[in-house]
Design a protein around this motif. Structure first.
Motif, PDB file in Angstrom:
ATOM      1  N   ILE A   1      38.152  41.060  53.569  1.00  0.00           N
ATOM      2  CA  ILE A   1      38.402  42.307  52.850  1.00  0.00           C
ATOM      3  C   ILE A   1      39.738  42.152  52.141  1.00  0.00           C
ATOM      4  CG2 ILE A   1      39.539  43.441  54.820  1.00  0.00           C
ATOM      5  CD1 ILE A   1      38.356  46.099  53.802  1.00  0.00           C
ATOM      6  N   ALA A   2      39.813  42.700  50.917  1.00  0.00           N
ATOM      7  CA  ALA A   2      41.079  42.644  50.172  1.00  0.00           C
ATOM      8  C   ALA A   2      41.517  44.059  49.832  1.00  0.00           C
ATOM      9  CB  ALA A   2      40.902  41.829  48.899  1.00  0.00           C
TER      10      ALA A   2
ATOM     11  N   ALA B   1      41.348  39.980  30.517  1.00  0.00           N
ATOM     12  CA  ALA B   1      39.891  39.852  30.336  1.00  0.00           C
ATOM     13  C   ALA B   1      39.384  38.638  31.110  1.00  0.00           C
ATOM     14  CB  ALA B   1      39.563  39.714  28.845  1.00  0.00           C
ATOM     15  N   TYR B   2      40.138  37.551  31.055  1.00  0.00           N
ATOM     16  CA  TYR B   2      39.738  36.328  31.774  1.00  0.00           C
ATOM     17  C   TYR B   2      39.675  36.568  33.284  1.00  0.00           C
ATOM     18  CZ  TYR B   2      40.067  31.807  34.012  1.00  0.00           C
ATOM     19  OH  TYR B   2      39.844  30.738  34.840  1.00  0.00           O
ATOM     20  N   LEU B   3      40.688  37.243  33.816  1.00  0.00           N
ATOM     21  CA  LEU B   3      40.702  37.463  35.278  1.00  0.00           C
ATOM     22  C   LEU B   3      39.556  38.390  35.693  1.00  0.00           C
ATOM     23  CD1 LEU B   3      44.569  37.596  35.843  1.00  0.00           C
ATOM     24  CD2 LEU B   3      42.999  35.755  36.499  1.00  0.00           C
ATOM     25  N   ASN B   4      39.215  39.338  34.815  1.00  0.00           N
ATOM     26  CA  ASN B   4      38.045  40.180  35.087  1.00  0.00           C
ATOM     27  C   ASN B   4      36.768  39.343  35.063  1.00  0.00           C
ATOM     28  OD1 ASN B   4      38.303  43.370  35.189  1.00  0.00           O
ATOM     29  ND2 ASN B   4      40.030  42.539  34.040  1.00  0.00           N
ATOM     30  N   PHE B   5      36.700  38.434  34.090  1.00  0.00           N
ATOM     31  CA  PHE B   5      35.546  37.527  33.981  1.00  0.00           C
ATOM     32  C   PHE B   5      35.405  36.702  35.268  1.00  0.00           C
ATOM     33  CE2 PHE B   5      35.014  32.938  32.995  1.00  0.00           C
ATOM     34  CZ  PHE B   5      33.634  32.902  32.780  1.00  0.00           C
ATOM     35  N   ALA B   6      36.540  36.182  35.751  1.00  0.00           N
ATOM     36  CA  ALA B   6      36.507  35.372  36.976  1.00  0.00           C
ATOM     37  C   ALA B   6      36.033  36.233  38.154  1.00  0.00           C
ATOM     38  CB  ALA B   6      37.889  34.782  37.261  1.00  0.00           C
ATOM     39  N   ALA B   7      36.610  37.437  38.254  1.00  0.00           N
ATOM     40  CA  ALA B   7      36.250  38.318  39.379  1.00  0.00           C
ATOM     41  C   ALA B   7      34.757  38.657  39.342  1.00  0.00           C
ATOM     42  CB  ALA B   7      37.098  39.591  39.324  1.00  0.00           C
TER      43      ALA B   7
ATOM     44  N   GLY C   1      31.852  37.463  41.767  1.00  0.00           N
ATOM     45  CA  GLY C   1      31.342  38.593  42.559  1.00  0.00           C
ATOM     46  C   GLY C   1      32.288  39.045  43.666  1.00  0.00           C
ATOM     47  N   VAL C   2      33.580  39.055  43.371  1.00  0.00           N
ATOM     48  CA  VAL C   2      34.524  39.388  44.445  1.00  0.00           C
ATOM     49  C   VAL C   2      34.777  40.891  44.588  1.00  0.00           C
ATOM     50  CG1 VAL C   2      35.704  37.154  44.306  1.00  0.00           C
ATOM     51  CG2 VAL C   2      36.597  39.074  42.977  1.00  0.00           C
ATOM     52  N   ARG C   3      34.454  41.672  43.551  1.00  0.00           N
ATOM     53  CA  ARG C   3      34.854  43.089  43.583  1.00  0.00           C
ATOM     54  C   ARG C   3      34.386  43.852  44.826  1.00  0.00           C
ATOM     55  NH1 ARG C   3      36.951  44.735  38.671  1.00  0.00           N
ATOM     56  NH2 ARG C   3      36.459  43.278  37.001  1.00  0.00           N
ATOM     57  N   PRO C   4      33.136  43.635  45.280  1.00  0.00           N
ATOM     58  CA  PRO C   4      32.695  44.427  46.443  1.00  0.00           C
ATOM     59  C   PRO C   4      33.575  44.225  47.672  1.00  0.00           C
ATOM     60  CG  PRO C   4      30.843  43.294  45.414  1.00  0.00           C
ATOM     61  CD  PRO C   4      32.074  42.783  44.753  1.00  0.00           C
ATOM     62  N   HIS C   5      34.351  43.159  47.699  1.00  0.00           N
ATOM     63  CA  HIS C   5      35.198  42.903  48.877  1.00  0.00           C
ATOM     64  C   HIS C   5      36.565  43.571  48.753  1.00  0.00           C
ATOM     65  CE1 HIS C   5      32.349  39.892  50.287  1.00  0.00           C
ATOM     66  NE2 HIS C   5      32.262  39.491  49.033  1.00  0.00           N
ATOM     67  N   ILE C   6      36.842  44.148  47.573  1.00  0.00           N
ATOM     68  CA  ILE C   6      38.206  44.642  47.318  1.00  0.00           C
ATOM     69  C   ILE C   6      38.259  46.164  47.349  1.00  0.00           C
ATOM     70  CG2 ILE C   6      40.173  44.589  45.722  1.00  0.00           C
ATOM     71  CD1 ILE C   6      38.884  42.069  44.430  1.00  0.00           C
TER      72      ILE C   6
ATOM     73  N   GLY D   1      45.719  35.002  42.476  1.00  0.00           N
ATOM     74  CA  GLY D   1      45.677  34.444  43.828  1.00  0.00           C
ATOM     75  C   GLY D   1      44.675  35.167  44.710  1.00  0.00           C
ATOM     76  N   GLY D   2      44.683  36.483  44.672  1.00  0.00           N
ATOM     77  CA  GLY D   2      43.775  37.266  45.513  1.00  0.00           C
ATOM     78  C   GLY D   2      42.326  37.073  45.112  1.00  0.00           C
ATOM     79  N   ILE D   3      42.076  37.032  43.802  1.00  0.00           N
ATOM     80  CA  ILE D   3      40.697  36.831  43.326  1.00  0.00           C
ATOM     81  C   ILE D   3      40.171  35.500  43.868  1.00  0.00           C
ATOM     82  CG2 ILE D   3      39.294  36.324  41.266  1.00  0.00           C
ATOM     83  CD1 ILE D   3      41.189  38.224  39.702  1.00  0.00           C
ATOM     84  N   TYR D   4      41.007  34.471  43.721  1.00  0.00           N
ATOM     85  CA  TYR D   4      40.548  33.148  44.164  1.00  0.00           C
ATOM     86  C   TYR D   4      40.406  33.097  45.686  1.00  0.00           C
ATOM     87  CZ  TYR D   4      39.948  28.142  44.575  1.00  0.00           C
ATOM     88  OH  TYR D   4      39.438  26.907  44.876  1.00  0.00           O
ATOM     89  N   ALA D   5      41.328  33.758  46.395  1.00  0.00           N
ATOM     90  CA  ALA D   5      41.262  33.736  47.865  1.00  0.00           C
ATOM     91  C   ALA D   5      39.970  34.399  48.358  1.00  0.00           C
ATOM     92  CB  ALA D   5      42.487  34.434  48.462  1.00  0.00           C
TER      93      ALA D   5
END
Ligand code: FAD
Length: 530
Positions: free
Chosen positions: A32-33, A86-92, A96-101, A16-20
């Motif tokens: 920011i997450a 692994a899939y959720l990491n692939f999605a993230a 490109g969501v990591r810099p926001h978390i 949910g957070g990744i998609y948000a």
């Protein structure tokens, strides 16, 4: 003074957070997450116990996204935790969501500041930010019930929880292992642990119904077909009661002859998993229909478990089938035929304490190297409470929910402006495919924030009448369910008078989506903006 550091704070970096983060940043918002874990994945980060698997088929337990879907494929119908992580990491990474978390950072407080229309969010790192909106992607099954057995601190071996399985190696090969708890996680872990342990002893209180997943390789042709028409597939599953393509109840049990009933049961059993939840359309409401399905599962236990004493303990009798979450397994009952798997019925031989060397029950003093606790979750309100969200009166959502959750569409609660709870009570939540639940909620929130932005609104909350109507509709949908009267984490019991509230919306994801679509089409009727 009406300024904010961010348009939205997202709490949690599971699906949910990744998609948000993806969706809201795509919409041009400053986001920011915060995620308490060191990495993305949510339950699939935390629940890395042997045997952890999804029980919704992987064609659907993923993001129905035009870009992402064709770029991934799964190995199995019901993948294990490493593949999902692994899939959720692939999605993230793809999004490109990591810099926001901010990882390894828990949200410890969120105070609504009514004059500025914003939340002040504080985190375990000491950081404090302000945001117009607070999006709780903190999970409904993310706060595990901790073990509370006397003597645990004396134990000299290792103890772990399935829901917080350590990231370092937990040696199970050749070990003497105790498993305490036989819900979905315990049922998955037992056969996996029994594969190489010296011994697995299962401490058993309630016999839950478990049905085989009938797992196998993914049908790559079927996946490729969906990949070629993602939008169509997405619409199809959004308009299915549980967000997948599993068959629905064939009709009331009484409309079939006994032979037809048995043929249907065998057919659904062969397909596997949650299809056993909907063999007959009335098995959730009619005890006779329910008993047909329950008897079928009990017969499987009898046929599978060779030792009659073990079979008797494992025989589910305590409640009608499907009135607690149906467990889906791979070789659970079969594991009890292995010479290295023992069973202790704690109704007759209760755990008295944990000792230095193991577990003392009324009748046994047993030695273990590893204790595995699979004790379930503080569902629905656990993570919300810990985030310590306060409105202008200093109340938390659960203070307002002392007689059961009151929400509009499960997403918002009156008295808590600009707070969105993904997959919360009052929405289909744990009754449907939860990645799809999250996607649908986030899309709805993104639409609403766009609507607000276009009109210059900075505050939204449900109108009282609309919230009352939705809460009544959620209750009405559940009113004739057998499961309303069974102890389980989906039922809120009022302390004063024992009345019961079924927390998720049982009307089906399809009906829920229709409600949401009408609300959006009608300029978010039922919500008040300023
Ligand atoms: P989560 O994955 O729970 O993520 C929430 C995140 O929020 C966590 O990482 C947590 O650390 C973080 N968090 C919580 N509070 C805070 C805070 N205060 N500050 C910072 N971070 C915080 N669903 C299905 O649909 N099908 C299945 O087969 C299925 N199998 C499951 C198997 C297991 C073992 C479990 C536990 C759950 C399963 N679920 C299943 C339900 C699962 O919860 C959802 O499918 C989905 O993963 C939920 O994603 P989420 O992002 O909403 O929440």
């Amino acid at each position: 003074m009406n300024t904010v550091d961010y348009d939205a704070v997202v709490v949690g970096a599971g699906a949910g957070g990744i998609y948000a983060v993806h969706k809201l940043t795509q919409a041009g918002l400053r986001v920011i997450a915060f995620e308490g874990a060191p990495d993305v994945g949510g339950v699939w980060y935390h629940n890395r116990y042997p045997g952890a698997r999804v029980d919704i088929e992987s064609y659907f337990y993923c993001f129905p996204d035009e870009d992402l879907y064709p770029r991934w494929t799964w190995k199995e119908r019901y993948p294990a935790q490493p593949e999902i992580l692994a899939y959720l990491n692939f999605a993230a990474d793809t999004w490109g969501v990591r810099p926001h978390i901010r990882f390894s950072t828990w949200v410890t407080g969120a105070q609504w500041e009514s004059s500025a229309h914003r939340y002040r969010v504080t985190a375990s790192s000491g950081e404090s930010v302000t945001a117009r909106h607070l999006v709780m992607a903190s999970g409904q099954l993310s706060k595990a019930r901790p073990p509370a057995f006397p003597g645990l601190e004396d134990f000299r071996g290792r103890w772990v929880q399935t829901a917080h399985w350590p990231t370092d190696h937990v040696e199970t090969a050749g070990k003497r292992i105790a498993v305490i708890g036989t819900g979905s996680s315990g049922v998955q872990a037992v056969p996996a642990l029994a594969r190489d342990a010296e011994n697995v002893t299962v401490f058993h209180r309630t016999a839950n119904y478990s049905v085989p997943a009938q797992n196998g390789p993914l049908d790559q042709q079927k996946y490729a077909d969906y990949a070629s028409r993602v939008s169509e597939m997405r619409e199809k599953i959004l308009h299915h009661p549980v967000g997948s393509d599993i068959p629905l109840g064939a009709g009331p049990a009484s409309s079939f002859s006994p032979d037809e009933q048995q043929a249907l049961l065998r057919q659904r059993w062969a397909r596997g998993g949650h299809t056993m939840n909907a063999v007959f359309s009335d098995q959730g409401t009619d005890i006779h229909a329910n008993t047909l399905v329950a008897d079928f599962v009990r017969q499987h236990v009898r046929d599978t478990v060779k030792d009659p004493a073990k079979a008797e303990i494992l025989m589910p009798h305590a409640y009608p089938i499907g009135t607690r979450r149906l467990c889906v397994d791979t070789g659970y009952y079969e594991a009890f035929n292995q010479s290295n798997v023992d069973l202790i019925d704690i109704n007759h031989d209760p755990i008295e304490r944990i000792t230095e060397k193991g577990i003392r029950t009324r009748n046994h003093d047993l030695e273990f190297d590893l204790l595995v606790f699979a004790l379930g979750f503080n569902a629905f309100t656990g993570a919300l409470d810990e985030a310590n969200i306060r409105n202008e009166l200093g109340e938390r959502p659960s203070d307002r929910w002392s007689r059961g959750p009151r929400t509009l569409l499960g997403l918002m609660t009156r008295g808590f402006p600009n707070l969105f709870v993904l997959t919360g009570p009052g929405s289909p939540s744990v009754l449907a495919n939860m990645i799809l639940d999250n996607v649908q909620h986030v899309d709805f929130v993104a639409d609403m924030l766009r609507h607000m932005g276009e009109r210059g609104h900075t505050r939204v909350e449900p109108e009282e009448k609309a919230q009352d109507e939705w809460t009544a509709h959620v209750a009405e949908a559940a009113s004739n369910l057998l499961r309303l009267n069974v102890e389980n984490y989906m039922v809120h019991v009022n302390r004063e008078d024992g009345t019961r509230v079924f927390m998720p919306y049982v009307g089906g994801l399809d009906k829920y989506v229709e409600h949401c679509e009408k609300v959006v089409a009608d300029d978010f009727v039922g919500f008040s903006f300023s």
